[in-house]
Design an enzyme around this catalytic site. Structure first.
Site, PDB file in Angstrom:
ATOM      1  N   LYS A   1       0.997  -1.169   0.053  1.00 37.32           N
ATOM      2  CA  LYS A   1      -0.160   0.064  -0.014  1.00 37.32           C
ATOM      3  C   LYS A   1       0.991   1.014  -0.081  1.00 37.32           C
ATOM      4  CE  LYS A   1      -4.532   0.763   0.845  1.00 37.32           C
ATOM      5  NZ  LYS A   1      -5.899   0.236   0.386  1.00 37.32           N
TER       6      LYS A   1
ATOM      7  N   GLY B   1     -23.037   4.965   4.748  1.00 36.29           N
ATOM      8  CA  GLY B   1     -22.285   5.345   3.519  1.00 36.29           C
ATOM      9  C   GLY B   1     -22.716   4.672   2.244  1.00 36.29           C
ATOM     10  N   VAL B   2     -23.595   5.776   1.596  1.00 40.78           N
ATOM     11  CA  VAL B   2     -23.862   5.516   0.143  1.00 40.78           C
ATOM     12  C   VAL B   2     -23.113   6.210  -0.953  1.00 40.78           C
ATOM     13  CG1 VAL B   2     -26.217   4.462   0.183  1.00 40.78           C
ATOM     14  CG2 VAL B   2     -26.168   6.649   0.812  1.00 40.78           C
ATOM     15  N   GLY B   3     -21.901   5.819  -1.129  1.00 41.03           N
ATOM     16  CA  GLY B   3     -20.969   6.393  -1.965  1.00 41.03           C
ATOM     17  C   GLY B   3     -20.801   5.411  -3.081  1.00 41.03           C
TER      18      GLY B   3
ATOM     19  N   VAL C   1     -19.349   2.321  -3.449  1.00 42.18           N
ATOM     20  CA  VAL C   1     -19.818   1.073  -3.417  1.00 42.18           C
ATOM     21  C   VAL C   1     -21.154   0.978  -2.807  1.00 42.18           C
ATOM     22  CG1 VAL C   1     -19.022  -1.105  -2.278  1.00 42.18           C
ATOM     23  CG2 VAL C   1     -17.280   0.547  -2.991  1.00 42.18           C
TER      24      VAL C   1
HETATM   25  P1  NAD Z   1     -16.762   6.666  -1.400  1.00 41.23           P
HETATM   26  O1  NAD Z   1     -15.855   7.732  -0.844  1.00 41.23           O
HETATM   27  O2  NAD Z   1     -17.209   6.880  -2.860  1.00 41.23           O
HETATM   28  O3  NAD Z   1     -18.125   6.572  -0.424  1.00 41.23           O
HETATM   29  C1  NAD Z   1     -17.907   6.739   0.835  1.00 41.23           C
HETATM   30  C2  NAD Z   1     -19.275   7.079   1.434  1.00 41.23           C
HETATM   31  O4  NAD Z   1     -19.396   7.567   2.798  1.00 41.23           O
HETATM   32  C3  NAD Z   1     -19.454   8.675   0.856  1.00 41.23           C
HETATM   33  O5  NAD Z   1     -20.783   8.978   0.217  1.00 41.23           O
HETATM   34  C4  NAD Z   1     -19.487   9.592   1.862  1.00 41.23           C
HETATM   35  O6  NAD Z   1     -20.135  10.967   2.044  1.00 41.23           O
HETATM   36  C5  NAD Z   1     -19.823   8.763   3.125  1.00 41.23           C
HETATM   37  N1  NAD Z   1     -19.119   9.333   4.364  1.00 41.23           N
HETATM   38  C6  NAD Z   1     -18.083   9.595   4.708  1.00 41.23           C
HETATM   39  N2  NAD Z   1     -17.999   9.494   6.381  1.00 41.23           N
HETATM   40  C7  NAD Z   1     -19.020   9.548   6.361  1.00 41.23           C
HETATM   41  C8  NAD Z   1     -19.639   9.398   7.766  1.00 41.23           C
HETATM   42  N3  NAD Z   1     -18.913   9.944   8.919  1.00 41.23           N
HETATM   43  N4  NAD Z   1     -20.977   9.029   8.044  1.00 41.23           N
HETATM   44  C9  NAD Z   1     -21.778   8.680   6.941  1.00 41.23           C
HETATM   45  N5  NAD Z   1     -21.282   8.708   5.920  1.00 41.23           N
HETATM   46  C10 NAD Z   1     -20.171   9.070   5.615  1.00 41.23           C
HETATM   47  O7  NAD Z   1     -15.795   5.586  -0.987  1.00 41.23           O
HETATM   48  P2  NAD Z   1     -16.088   4.196  -1.654  1.00 41.23           P
HETATM   49  O8  NAD Z   1     -15.207   3.698  -2.922  1.00 41.23           O
HETATM   50  O9  NAD Z   1     -17.676   3.846  -1.773  1.00 41.23           O
HETATM   51  O10 NAD Z   1     -15.700   3.071  -0.476  1.00 41.23           O
HETATM   52  C11 NAD Z   1     -16.394   2.830   0.840  1.00 41.23           C
HETATM   53  C12 NAD Z   1     -15.566   2.042   1.817  1.00 41.23           C
HETATM   54  O11 NAD Z   1     -15.240   0.957   0.980  1.00 41.23           O
HETATM   55  C13 NAD Z   1     -14.092   2.617   2.169  1.00 41.23           C
HETATM   56  O12 NAD Z   1     -13.829   2.449   3.225  1.00 41.23           O
HETATM   57  C14 NAD Z   1     -13.209   2.203   1.209  1.00 41.23           C
HETATM   58  O13 NAD Z   1     -11.946   2.118   1.517  1.00 41.23           O
HETATM   59  C15 NAD Z   1     -13.663   0.460   1.087  1.00 41.23           C
HETATM   60  N6  NAD Z   1     -13.424   0.058  -0.135  1.00 41.23           N
HETATM   61  C16 NAD Z   1     -13.821   0.334  -1.382  1.00 41.23           C
HETATM   62  C17 NAD Z   1     -13.363  -0.309  -2.500  1.00 41.23           C
HETATM   63  C18 NAD Z   1     -13.587   0.160  -3.852  1.00 41.23           C
HETATM   64  O14 NAD Z   1     -13.573  -0.804  -4.797  1.00 41.23           O
HETATM   65  N7  NAD Z   1     -14.173   1.281  -3.822  1.00 41.23           N
HETATM   66  C19 NAD Z   1     -12.616  -1.550  -2.308  1.00 41.23           C
HETATM   67  C20 NAD Z   1     -12.335  -1.998  -1.019  1.00 41.23           C
HETATM   68  C21 NAD Z   1     -12.783  -1.402  -0.146  1.00 41.23           C
END
Ligand code: NAD
Length: 345
Positions: free
Chosen positions: A79, A178-180, A182
């Protein structure tokens, strides 16, 4: 540019990279390279101190060792982090300097996206080194989030099967924190499977979208873990299972995408004692890195990737069953399984 090795017992190689000209301050941590070159994303984050960044990148790289081993790809765990605020400090020159630094490791470490890093940033790094992946190219690879979401959905199905003895998600309730990228794609899969959704996010537009598209019900972020649901899916930041939250959890399954969901290792045992089935985070969220790994190997295809993602459910089932047989927490069983994969000749 200065590249200095940092000694860390138990880690294969850690380097601290600084470049006065571009302001780059970065650490690349390779935890293990037994199964192949290390692979894992690069996080850009304004850490409070050098020590905080070093601690994070060490833990994240060790997690990647386990994730890649159980994800069935021939890569070790690595990483990178950049000490910077992704919103204002990142520059093309800085990313290119990082690319040149990664290139000096001669393939020991492949980088990819992580928080604070975009697909376009990876393209920039790629101009300086071939050891960067996770870019869409003629429909191959690219943004890993939809793949990660599919893996988490498969993982939730496996957990429901183990806990409730059914493959049917109809009527099962899920609280998604967290509805980002993923979380939203996961919500789509779950909605399609008939689940009832509760969502929380600091971003109100995302919450609104989930309500409009999936009939979700909103909950405050600080209450998402305590919702009266079958499944809690942490998909925001790490550490949502901690001493302050664990005793309020009503769900009987925890299965989500976030990395490092357990703030401290003792949470694994506490969840077991509360009869909450925990799907170890690095197992259930491995699909993104599986895609990146196949892209690096030049073996990416939709069918192969989907088959591998669907196997995440089988891997989780074997972890759940072994944990039950041996009366142990699921996280510790996953760590042991990963070590067994790595130590196989
Ligand atoms: P992202 O930034 O697109 O989504 C995260 C969401 O969480 C956002 O909508 C944000 O507004 C929300 N958020 C942040 N802090 C918050 C809080 N305190 N309370 C409520 N909501 C909050 O990220 P992502 O790519 O969807 O990843 C989400 C998680 O999954 C992360 O922990 C990431 O490390 C993990 N992950 C992602 C992937 C991938 O393929 N993207 C792979 C493995 C792990």
């Amino acid at each position: 540019m200065k590249i200095e090795e940092i000694s860390a017992p138990g880690w294969h190689k850690i380097v601290h990279i600084t470049d006065g000209e571009t302001g780059l301050d970065s650490i690349v941590s390779v935890h293990d390279a037994t199964l192949g070159p290390a692979c894992g994303g690069c996080r850009v984050f304004p850490y409070q101190s050098f020590e905080a960044g070093l601690e994070d990148v060490k833990n994240l790289s060790r997690g990647m060792t386990y994730k890649n081993a159980l994800g069935g790809i021939p890569f070790g765990g690595g990483k990178a982090i950049v000490f910077a605020d992704p919103k204002k400090d990142k520059s093309t020159a800085m990313l290119k300097a990082l690319g040149r630094a990664i290139d000096t490791l001669e393939g020991l470490y492949y980088t990819a996206e992580d928080s604070g890093m975009s697909e376009a940033d990876i393209q920039t790094i790629r101009e300086e080194t071939s050891y960067a992946a996770g870019m869409a190219n003629n429909g191959v690879g690219g943004n890993p989030s939809p793949f990660t979401a599919r893996g988490v959905w498969r993982g939730i199905q496996a957990a429901v099967r183990h806990k409730f003895n059914t493959d049917d998600l109809t009527g099962k309730s899920v609280s998604i924190l967290g509805v980002g990228a993923v979380g939203m794609a996961l919500a789509e899969h779950l909605h399609g499977s008939g689940a009832k959704l509760i969502v929380a996010d600091v971003n109100k537009n995302s919450v609104r979208e989930a309500i409009d598209r999936f009939g979700a019900v909103e909950v405050a972020p600080a209450q998402a873990h305590a919702a009266d649901v079958d499944i809690f899916a942490p998909c925001a930041l790490g550490g949502s299972i901690n001493a302050d939250t664990v005793h309020d959890i009503k769900a009987s399954i925890i299965a989500g995408a976030a990395n490092n969901q357990l703030k401290t290792p003792d949470m694994d045992q506490i969840l077991k004692s509360k009869d909450i089935l925990y799907a170890p985070d690095y197992v259930i969220n491995a699909a993104g890195v599986i895609s990146v790994g196949l892209e690096i190997l030049g073996e990416w295809s939709h069918d192969d990737l989907n088959q591998r993602i669907d196997k995440i459910g089988d891997t989780l089932t074997s972890i759940f069953e072994r944990a039950q047989r041996e009366d142990r927490p699921t996280g510790s069983v996953a760590d042991q399984l990963a070590m067994e994969v790595i130590s196989k000749p």
